[in-house]
Design an enzyme around this catalytic site. Sequence first.
Site, PDB file in Angstrom:
ATOM      1  N   ASN A 177       0.825  -1.207   0.000  1.00  0.00           N
ATOM      2  CA  ASN A 177       0.000   0.000   0.000  1.00  0.00           C
ATOM      3  C   ASN A 177       0.860   1.259   0.000  1.00  0.00           C
ATOM      4  O   ASN A 177       0.518   2.246  -0.655  1.00  0.00           O
ATOM      5  CB  ASN A 177      -0.953  -0.023   1.190  1.00  0.00           C
ATOM      6  CG  ASN A 177      -1.904  -1.199   1.111  1.00  0.00           C
ATOM      7  OD1 ASN A 177      -2.506  -1.445   0.075  1.00  0.00           O
ATOM      8  ND2 ASN A 177      -2.007  -1.961   2.180  1.00  0.00           N
ATOM      9  N   ASP A 178       1.967   1.250   0.729  1.00  0.00           N
ATOM     10  CA  ASP A 178       2.907   2.364   0.638  1.00  0.00           C
ATOM     11  C   ASP A 178       3.429   2.518  -0.784  1.00  0.00           C
ATOM     12  O   ASP A 178       3.412   3.602  -1.365  1.00  0.00           O
ATOM     13  CB  ASP A 178       4.088   2.139   1.585  1.00  0.00           C
ATOM     14  CG  ASP A 178       3.775   2.516   3.016  1.00  0.00           C
ATOM     15  OD1 ASP A 178       3.235   3.610   3.236  1.00  0.00           O
ATOM     16  OD2 ASP A 178       4.075   1.723   3.918  1.00  0.00           O
TER      17      ASP A 178
END
Length: 389
Positions: A177-178
């Site tokens: 997700n980062d």
Amino acid sequence: MSTRDDMPKPLPLEGVCVVEIGHSLAAPYAGMILGSLGATVIKIESAEGGDYARDWGPPFIDGAAALFHAVNHGKSSIAMSLSNADEADALRELIRSRADVVLQNLKAGGTEKYGLGADDMLRMKPSLVYCNLGAFGTAGPLRDKPGYDPLVQALSGLMSFLGQPGEPPSRIPVSVNDMGTGLWAAIGVLAALFRRQATGEGEVVSVSLYETAISWAGIQIADYLASGVLPGRWGSGTAAIVPHQAFECADGTIMVAAGNDRLFRRLCDVLAVPALAADARFATNGARVQNRVELIELLHAEFAKAGSAHWLAALDAAGIPSGPLQTIDQVVAHEQTKALDLLRITDDGAATVVGVPISFGGARPAQVGRTPKLGEHNHLLAKTPLETP
């Protein structure tokens, strides 16, 4: 003597200046992408220790975590305190005079507190592309909640369908997700820069870890909304295609992706069980999904009769997508990895990093640079010409 056609083309973003008010992973990953495509990236770090990721080790290389090198090579570093009014003024002037893009992933309200938010910056410089990378987005009850990748994996539902049935919850051991938010940020920035060519106007781009996670789960969400059935946990397999998973051979594990009925018939021929392909329980993919457990048990029994090299050779000969489950040491040594020239050494020879997975005209961008020391480029606040780190 080189001809004009022999001369290397400039990278697509040469001449673009990015100011990265970022830490940890999402904004630095976006900055790394834009920098690898030719942009000059000036990283703003806290004077008290710098980016948190400098300490996210071991391993450490030249005083900074290997992770930090992986996503911050090729940048300049300015160490400062945003709460210092003079330094904040100097940063605003740097943005006004040089920046095309600002990336920021401070906690909600962090840049606004110091007069560096999107509204203030676009009033000062209407052509600026300003990108907010947040945890949960710009609206809703969680908008001000801090968040890291594991938390968002849990809240977004990703962890609910990861792993084998009956196992405790686990997370994807990559900060998807980062890094995915960094990718969306880069895409949004590029789109805004493209539009700016026509209008001359900048704009605000907003992305978040939660939105990225929901997008990763898009297929499972669509399936649930259509059926009312929650996604299952299939280990190495997938919900909608069978067989499409890892199998244990006599001496190791291989991945097999028989993604349609034709490939399944070929797989049955390779395993010398052609009757399975004619069996009404398994003849179509829909039937195989319905009878997954029984079929997978039968296939496991066949794969266990010979070694992985035997099966991989037979599967390749039959045109069935397959491959071994490799460890990272095998991946970096693999001839395919070498042929693609994916691994790059920073200009100072300190670290080996993965290059951007894009080629232009058959060539991967060669710009790697080196990883900056904390505050190494503070002189850039004094309006000196930009320097290549």
